[in-house]
Design a protein around this motif. Structure first.
Motif, PDB file in Angstrom:
ATOM      1  N   PHE A  44       6.649   3.070 -14.557  1.00  0.00           N
ATOM      2  CA  PHE A  44       7.311   3.044 -13.254  1.00  0.00           C
ATOM      3  C   PHE A  44       8.814   2.928 -13.451  1.00  0.00           C
ATOM      4  N   THR A  45       9.557   3.541 -12.563  1.00  0.00           N
ATOM      5  CA  THR A  45      11.013   3.446 -12.602  1.00  0.00           C
ATOM      6  C   THR A  45      11.428   2.027 -12.253  1.00  0.00           C
ATOM      7  N   ASN A  46      12.263   1.407 -13.073  1.00  0.00           N
ATOM      8  CA  ASN A  46      12.714   0.038 -12.866  1.00  0.00           C
ATOM      9  C   ASN A  46      13.688  -0.028 -11.691  1.00  0.00           C
ATOM     10  N   THR A  47      13.536  -1.041 -10.832  1.00  0.00           N
ATOM     11  CA  THR A  47      14.454  -1.229  -9.703  1.00  0.00           C
ATOM     12  C   THR A  47      15.370  -2.430  -9.901  1.00  0.00           C
ATOM     13  N   LYS A  48      15.252  -3.131 -11.036  1.00  0.00           N
ATOM     14  CA  LYS A  48      15.969  -4.393 -11.259  1.00  0.00           C
ATOM     15  C   LYS A  48      17.237  -4.270 -12.081  1.00  0.00           C
ATOM     16  N   GLY A  49      17.518  -3.116 -12.649  1.00  0.00           N
ATOM     17  CA  GLY A  49      18.694  -2.998 -13.510  1.00  0.00           C
ATOM     18  C   GLY A  49      18.340  -3.171 -14.971  1.00  0.00           C
ATOM     19  N   LYS A  53      13.024  -6.626 -15.367  1.00  0.00           N
ATOM     20  CA  LYS A  53      12.044  -5.581 -15.074  1.00  0.00           C
ATOM     21  C   LYS A  53      11.423  -5.833 -13.704  1.00  0.00           C
ATOM     22  N   SER A  54      10.929  -4.760 -13.119  1.00  0.00           N
ATOM     23  CA  SER A  54      10.282  -4.849 -11.813  1.00  0.00           C
ATOM     24  C   SER A  54       8.975  -5.626 -11.886  1.00  0.00           C
ATOM     25  N   ASP A  55       8.522  -6.091 -10.726  1.00  0.00           N
ATOM     26  CA  ASP A  55       7.277  -6.843 -10.573  1.00  0.00           C
ATOM     27  C   ASP A  55       6.365  -6.047  -9.630  1.00  0.00           C
ATOM     28  N   GLY A 119      10.433 -11.551   0.318  1.00  0.00           N
ATOM     29  CA  GLY A 119       9.607 -10.649   1.122  1.00  0.00           C
ATOM     30  C   GLY A 119      10.244  -9.293   1.375  1.00  0.00           C
ATOM     31  N   ASP A 120      11.465  -9.089   0.890  1.00  0.00           N
ATOM     32  CA  ASP A 120      12.178  -7.828   1.062  1.00  0.00           C
ATOM     33  C   ASP A 120      11.842  -6.914  -0.122  1.00  0.00           C
ATOM     34  N   HIS A 121      10.564  -6.505  -0.209  1.00  0.00           N
ATOM     35  CA  HIS A 121      10.063  -5.739  -1.345  1.00  0.00           C
ATOM     36  C   HIS A 121      10.705  -4.350  -1.397  1.00  0.00           C
ATOM     37  N   VAL A 122      10.888  -3.823  -2.620  1.00  0.00           N
ATOM     38  CA  VAL A 122      11.556  -2.541  -2.828  1.00  0.00           C
ATOM     39  C   VAL A 122      10.506  -1.463  -3.091  1.00  0.00           C
ATOM     40  N   PHE A 123      10.524  -0.409  -2.288  1.00  0.00           N
ATOM     41  CA  PHE A 123       9.600   0.711  -2.431  1.00  0.00           C
ATOM     42  C   PHE A 123       9.897   1.452  -3.730  1.00  0.00           C
ATOM     43  N   MET A 124       8.860   1.645  -4.554  1.00  0.00           N
ATOM     44  CA  MET A 124       9.019   2.330  -5.835  1.00  0.00           C
ATOM     45  C   MET A 124       8.427   3.738  -5.813  1.00  0.00           C
ATOM     46  N   GLY A 125       7.527   4.018  -4.877  1.00  0.00           N
ATOM     47  CA  GLY A 125       6.894   5.328  -4.771  1.00  0.00           C
ATOM     48  C   GLY A 125       5.510   5.210  -4.177  1.00  0.00           C
ATOM     49  N   GLY A 126       4.909   6.352  -3.882  1.00  0.00           N
ATOM     50  CA  GLY A 126       3.586   6.314  -3.285  1.00  0.00           C
ATOM     51  C   GLY A 126       2.934   7.676  -3.226  1.00  0.00           C
ATOM     52  N   ILE A 127       1.746   7.677  -2.627  1.00  0.00           N
ATOM     53  CA  ILE A 127       0.947   8.884  -2.488  1.00  0.00           C
ATOM     54  C   ILE A 127       0.047   8.716  -1.268  1.00  0.00           C
ATOM     55  N   GLU A 128      -0.277   9.826  -0.611  1.00  0.00           N
ATOM     56  CA  GLU A 128      -1.238   9.793   0.491  1.00  0.00           C
ATOM     57  C   GLU A 128      -2.559  10.335  -0.034  1.00  0.00           C
ATOM     58  N   ILE A 129      -3.649   9.610   0.248  1.00  0.00           N
ATOM     59  CA  ILE A 129      -4.950   9.960  -0.331  1.00  0.00           C
ATOM     60  C   ILE A 129      -6.043   9.302   0.501  1.00  0.00           C
ATOM     61  N   SER A 130      -7.283   9.732   0.332  1.00  0.00           N
ATOM     62  CA  SER A 130      -8.426   9.094   0.994  1.00  0.00           C
ATOM     63  C   SER A 130      -9.335   8.468  -0.062  1.00  0.00           C
ATOM     64  N   VAL A 131     -10.206   7.575   0.379  1.00  0.00           N
ATOM     65  CA  VAL A 131     -11.181   6.966  -0.533  1.00  0.00           C
ATOM     66  C   VAL A 131     -12.063   8.061  -1.144  1.00  0.00           C
ATOM     67  N   ALA A 132     -12.478   9.018  -0.315  1.00  0.00           N
ATOM     68  CA  ALA A 132     -13.336  10.106  -0.804  1.00  0.00           C
ATOM     69  C   ALA A 132     -12.655  10.889  -1.927  1.00  0.00           C
ATOM     70  N   GLU A 133     -11.363  11.186  -1.781  1.00  0.00           N
ATOM     71  CA  GLU A 133     -10.633  11.915  -2.822  1.00  0.00           C
ATOM     72  C   GLU A 133     -10.559  11.114  -4.121  1.00  0.00           C
ATOM     73  N   VAL A 134     -10.318   9.822  -4.005  1.00  0.00           N
ATOM     74  CA  VAL A 134     -10.236   8.979  -5.210  1.00  0.00           C
ATOM     75  C   VAL A 134     -11.564   8.993  -5.950  1.00  0.00           C
ATOM     76  N   VAL A 135     -12.656   8.767  -5.219  1.00  0.00           N
ATOM     77  CA  VAL A 135     -13.978   8.704  -5.842  1.00  0.00           C
ATOM     78  C   VAL A 135     -14.363  10.075  -6.410  1.00  0.00           C
ATOM     79  N   GLU A 136     -14.080  11.149  -5.660  1.00  0.00           N
ATOM     80  CA  GLU A 136     -14.411  12.506  -6.123  1.00  0.00           C
ATOM     81  C   GLU A 136     -13.628  12.868  -7.386  1.00  0.00           C
ATOM     82  N   ASN A 137     -12.359  12.532  -7.433  1.00  0.00           N
ATOM     83  CA  ASN A 137     -11.539  12.848  -8.597  1.00  0.00           C
ATOM     84  C   ASN A 137     -11.890  11.992  -9.805  1.00  0.00           C
TER      85      ASN A 137
END
Length: 168
Positions: A44-49, A53-55, A119-137
């Motif tokens: 993952f890309t580090n957001t802390k400098g 390291k990121s958490d 609580g001001d968490h930093v977005f590192m990235g994401g993906i849109e997916i369904s449970v069915a796609e995860v299980v099928e893949n």
């Protein structure tokens, strides 16, 4: 409950003493079962400098229709893995009724954040997916999902295990 189910979008607001408002939404769960998931992250890309390291933690967000239209609601959040850019999260067991109302084809957002104590968490990235796609893949072999932020690769998720078990 009947007044909530009769309301627009199955959502109703109640005034609470002391100027508070309680928003209640009811949805019908299609089926019951559990989504079992074991994941890790890689590079993952580090957001802390340079010196820290990121958490990372992940959260799953579901789209719902509220009084004001579509809204995204957090339905699951993992524990953060401290100081790791390649975290290994423990196995999670998530009720399908909570995750996607039992509809395994429902689109979900799986996002990675850098944990911050305030609580001001930093977005590192994401993906849109369904449970069915995860299980099928998954198909009993680990597979990788590319995580992006603003169309730029920011790391990858490795699925070690994914299955749906249904209650009998």
């Amino acid at each position: 409950l009947p007044s909530v189910l009769e309301a627009k979008c199955n959502t109703r607001s109640f005034n609470l003493p002391g100027n508070g408002i309680l928003h209640v939404r009811a949805e019908e769960a299609v089926g019951s079962g559990t989504f079992v998931l074991k994941m890790s992250g890689e590079k993952f890309t580090n957001t802390k400098g340079i010196f820290r390291k990121s958490d990372p933690f992940y959260q799953i967000v579901r789209s719902d229709v509220g009084e004001r239209g579509p809204e995204w609601n957090v339905v699951h959040r993992s524990q953060p893995i401290m100081n790791k850019l390649s975290p290994d999260w423990p196995e999670e067991r998530i009720e399908l009724s909570k995750l996607c109302y039992g509809d395994i084809d429902k689109r979900l957002q799986l996002s990675i954040f850098d944990y911050e104590k305030n609580g001001d968490h930093v977005f590192m990235g994401g993906i849109e997916i369904s449970v069915a796609e995860v299980v099928e893949n998954f198909q009993n072999e680990q597979f990788e999902l590319e995580i992006t932020k603003k169309k730029k690769k920011t790391g990858k998720l490795i699925l070690h295990w994914a299955e749906v078990t249904y209650n009998e």
